[in-house]
Each structure stands twice: as C-alpha cells, then as structure tokens.
Write a protein that holds these residues in place. Structure first.
Motif, PDB file in Angstrom:
ATOM      1  N   GLU A 130       0.810  -1.207   0.000  1.00 11.06           N
ATOM      2  CA  GLU A 130       0.000   0.000   0.000  1.00 11.06           C
ATOM      3  C   GLU A 130       0.850   1.267   0.000  1.00 11.06           C
ATOM      4  O   GLU A 130       0.375   2.332  -0.343  1.00 11.06           O
ATOM      5  N   ALA A 131       2.094   1.171   0.411  1.00 16.79           N
ATOM      6  CA  ALA A 131       2.901   2.377   0.535  1.00 16.79           C
ATOM      7  C   ALA A 131       4.349   2.052   0.225  1.00 16.79           C
ATOM      8  O   ALA A 131       5.219   2.139   1.070  1.00 16.79           O
ATOM      9  N   SER A 132       4.614   1.699  -1.016  1.00  9.40           N
ATOM     10  CA  SER A 132       5.938   1.213  -1.390  1.00  9.40           C
ATOM     11  C   SER A 132       7.032   2.227  -1.063  1.00  9.40           C
ATOM     12  O   SER A 132       8.031   1.912  -0.434  1.00  9.40           O
ATOM     13  N   LEU A 133       6.849   3.458  -1.516  1.00  6.35           N
ATOM     14  CA  LEU A 133       7.887   4.465  -1.321  1.00  6.35           C
ATOM     15  C   LEU A 133       8.034   4.815   0.153  1.00  6.35           C
ATOM     16  O   LEU A 133       9.153   5.039   0.634  1.00  6.35           O
ATOM     17  N   ALA A 134       6.916   4.862   0.887  1.00  5.03           N
ATOM     18  CA  ALA A 134       6.992   5.150   2.322  1.00  5.03           C
ATOM     19  C   ALA A 134       7.751   4.042   3.034  1.00  5.03           C
ATOM     20  O   ALA A 134       8.552   4.298   3.934  1.00  5.03           O
ATOM     21  N   TYR A 135       7.520   2.806   2.631  1.00  3.70           N
ATOM     22  CA  TYR A 135       8.223   1.670   3.226  1.00  3.70           C
ATOM     23  C   TYR A 135       9.718   1.778   2.954  1.00  3.70           C
ATOM     24  O   TYR A 135      10.547   1.552   3.829  1.00  3.70           O
ATOM     25  N   LEU A 136      10.063   2.148   1.738  1.00  2.00           N
ATOM     26  CA  LEU A 136      11.467   2.290   1.370  1.00  2.00           C
ATOM     27  C   LEU A 136      12.115   3.416   2.162  1.00  2.00           C
ATOM     28  O   LEU A 136      13.288   3.332   2.544  1.00  2.00           O
ATOM     29  N   ALA A 137      11.349   4.475   2.424  1.00  2.00           N
ATOM     30  CA  ALA A 137      11.885   5.613   3.175  1.00  2.00           C
ATOM     31  C   ALA A 137      12.026   5.291   4.665  1.00  2.00           C
ATOM     32  O   ALA A 137      12.981   5.710   5.316  1.00  2.00           O
ATOM     33  N   ASP A 138      11.063   4.531   5.205  1.00  2.00           N
ATOM     34  CA  ASP A 138      11.023   4.312   6.652  1.00  2.00           C
ATOM     35  C   ASP A 138      11.973   3.217   7.122  1.00  2.00           C
ATOM     36  O   ASP A 138      12.521   3.305   8.217  1.00  2.00           O
ATOM     37  N   LEU A 139      12.150   2.165   6.309  1.00  2.00           N
ATOM     38  CA  LEU A 139      12.937   1.027   6.760  1.00  2.00           C
ATOM     39  C   LEU A 139      14.421   1.201   6.451  1.00  2.00           C
ATOM     40  O   LEU A 139      14.779   1.654   5.366  1.00  2.00           O
TER      41      LEU A 139
END
Length: 407
Positions: A309-318
C-alpha cells in the motif's frame, strides 16, 4: 467483546466485527485520558452508519455488533458505505488521525454466539492482513476448522517426520553469472493432503500462533546451510522471510541474537526479508526492531516491492539494504514497455539509495538479458533454479563456481 460472545443473538442476524488498522500505535500517541474518547468516536461512527445502538468494544481495537440479515450483496454494499464514513479523519482533542477500518462478517446463524464472534473476528483480522475492506466467514472455513484447530499438533508432527522441510531457491549474481545466495522457503508435503501451498499453511500457522516457532526453525536450518556453503567458495548470502505478525514483537531481536550467537554465524551473512504490508500493528516498534537487527549486522530486504500500500513510504522508513522487485513487474518487461520502465526506474531509485536490487520471477533468458542491460544486481526465478533440497543447491552452487572460475 466477551459480553457480545455471551449474549444470544436475535433470530435473523448477521454478526459484524470491525478492526482498526494501527489501533495500538494510535493509542501510544494519545494521552491516556483520551483513550476512551478515541474508542467512543469510532463507536459513534459505526452507530451512525449501521443504525445499531449497541456496539461492543474489545481492548485490541475490535468493535462488534449484530445487524438484521440482508441479502449478501446488499450487506456488503452496506458495509462499504459504513467504511466510507471513516474517510474523514477523527479529531481527538488536538490530535487528528486518518482511520482505516476492516470488517469481518459472519452469517452462520446456526452456530453459538461465541463461535460466531470468533469467526467474525478471525475474518476481520484476515481482511486487515490482506488489505481488504471485508472478509466473509464462509462454510469452507467451517469445514477447515478441525484442520486449523489441530494445526499445532500437525506442524509438530510434520517437523518431526520430515513432511515439513526447507527448500532453497538460488539467487544469481547477474554480472558474474554465478550463484551467490539463496532464499530459504518452507515446504510441506502432507501424507494425506499432499503438497500444501505455503501461502495456505503459513496463513494457518499465523492464525494458530505457530508462525514464531516455524520462523525460528527456518532460521536455524538456513544458518546450517549458510555455514556449509560459505566454506566452499566466495561469500554466500542466505535469505529468510519474516512474518508481519512477528516484526513488532518485543522478543524478536533477542531471539535472533541468541540463535546467531549459539550457531556462531556472522549475522552479515543473513538477509531478513520483510514484505510490504499494512497488517503490522505497531509500525514504530517494527521499525525499531528492524533497525536493531540491522545494527547487529543482519541485512534487511524489502520483499515484493511495488505490491504494497505504501511502497515508497516503506522504502523511506525502513533501514533496508536490498529491494526485491515483485515478479508481476519482472515477468512482463519483455512485452510491456510500461512495466520495463517501472522496473528500470525502480532499479535506478534503489541504486541511488545504496540498495542492492533482486529481480524475482525470471522464467526465460530474454527477461534475464533485459535485467542485465538495466543494471539489476541479482536474479531469482525458475529459469535459474527452482526451490530445491540443500543437496541440489550444493551441487548447483559448485557447478556455477566452476563455470565462473573457468570463464
């Protein structure tokens, strides 16, 4: 929710349970004196949309009620309309929250209330895990209930007699054209049911609370394989999958630390794959756990990138080291210019962030050639090697090293 389970339901009633995504995370943000108001506002919206005045609340963010049974399509449309009421943010004091709600629906009127509540709750949690609005508890699930209830014993039996085993799918270094790692994948060949789909029994293991034990069993065997293969040639990286149900658990890091210390392996030889998912209940704790694992030396990989649901957010957060592009994009890069562009730009973005890129689902040499031209780092798929027993992987690894050294 216990009160609902103990009350008889009116004749001709559907039972609905709603769960709120990130409920516990939001509670940790709010001062304790506003916790009750948070639950009351959710219940008021449910009442406004359902017309039901009695809403039962569980401590884990579950809300249950019964409604007059409608034709199925009408009931599903009704719940979608109720979900739309939560499109507007909730305002609690000076705090504003977006709220994502998921429903479990039980229509099995012949069952006792307690069973129906548990059925609806399991379906609501399944809807949350799968990113769906509504999950219906159907007769097929009832037929599977004895299997699910005995799953604990069946898993233990399968581990003892070898019906549950670990397969390894090789990962290839594209530039060097050799095997450089593998993903450890659990398999189950049941004596009467035959091969059981990993997605099916892993989901059942999660429902039965057995996913932790299975994961640590996989990690232990994967370490055995990694230690053996790292004595035979260049660095060999072993990947294991981590369930979203485990990522935010308080004992996760300590358990991983104990296992690698007991086995005497360098954690940098192990990659932990985490799938993008909205079902992680406490995202801040999950990110903290993953950060601590990475600080210990484990490599972190975002699995199935592009499907969450939030590919870019996941990439930014992890704090990740690796990105795995999902097979649905990779498999079409030779026939779809649009998918080829998506993959090319994903590779560029990942490299700009210092990530290694793994392409999944490679089933022909043409796809591999395109990925080589795009600068992809690692490749995985049936064209390069199916999931296989350790002895087969060992042989394939030796053969790839021999070809690499003589090339």
């Amino acid at each position: 929710m216990l009160a609902l389970a103990n009350d008889p339901l009116p004749v001709g009633s559907d039972l609905v349970v709603a769960v709120i995504a990130r409920y516990e995370e939001i509670l940790t943000t709010l001062p304790r004196e506003l916790h009750g108001e948070w639950a009351r506002q959710i219940a008021r919206r449910i009442t406004a949309g359902s017309g039901t005045t009695t809403i039962y609340h569980g401590e884990g963010g579950q809300f249950g009620w019964c409604e007059e049974a409608r034709p199925l399509e009408m009931q599903l449309d009704h719940l979608e309309g109720l979900r739309a009421l939560f499109a507007a943010p909730l305002i609690i004091g000076s705090y504003t929250f977006d709220t994502n709600i998921h429903f479990g629906l039980d229509r099995n009127e012949g069952l006792d209330t307690s069973t129906r509540v548990n059925s609806a709750l399991a379906s609501a949690n399944e809807a949350l895990s799968n990113g769906r609005s509504i999950e219906l508890f159907e007769a097929q699930r009832l037929a599977e209930a004895p299997w699910e209830l005995s799953l604990h014993a069946r898993i233990e039996e399968g581990l003892r007699n070898g019906d549950i085993w670990l397969a390894y799918q090789p990962q290839w270094h594209i530039a060097e054209n050799r095997i450089c790692g593998a993903e450890a994948l659990i398999r189950w060949n049941h004596p009467t049911r035959g091969p059981i789909s990993p997605d099916a029994f892993i989901l059942q293991a999660e429902r039965a609370g057995r996913i932790d034990a299975l994961t640590y069993w996989v990690l232990d065997l994967a370490i055995t394989a990694a230690l053996a293969l790292n004595t035979r040639g260049p660095r060999f990286q072993m990947s294991v999958n981590l369930s979203a149900q485990m990522v935010d658990k308080s004992d996760l890091v300590a358990n991983f630390a104990r296992i690698v210390e007991r086995r005497g392996i360098d954690p940098t030889l192990l990659t932990v794959e985490v799938t993008e998912t909205s079902s992680v209940r406490n995202r801040p704790v999950a990110c903290q756990n993953l950060t601590r694992l990475r600080e210990m030396g484990f490599r972190l990989s975002i699995d199935d990138f592009g499907t969450g649901e939030a590919s870019l957010a996941y990439l930014a957060d992890l704090p990740s080291d690796e990105l795995k592009i999902d097979r649905r994009f990779v498999s079409r890069i030779t026939s779809s210019p649009r998918d080829a562009t998506i993959v090319a730009n994903t590779i560029s973005l990942a490299h700009a962030l210092g990530q290694t890129v793994v392409a999944e689902g490679i089933e022909d040499p043409e796809t591999l050639a395109v990925l080589r031209d795009l600068g992809c780092d690692l490749a995985q798929g049936y064209h390069l090697g199916r999931p296989q027993a350790f002895e087969q992987l060992e042989k394939a690894y030796d053969e790839s090293l021999l070809q690499f050294r003589t090339a």
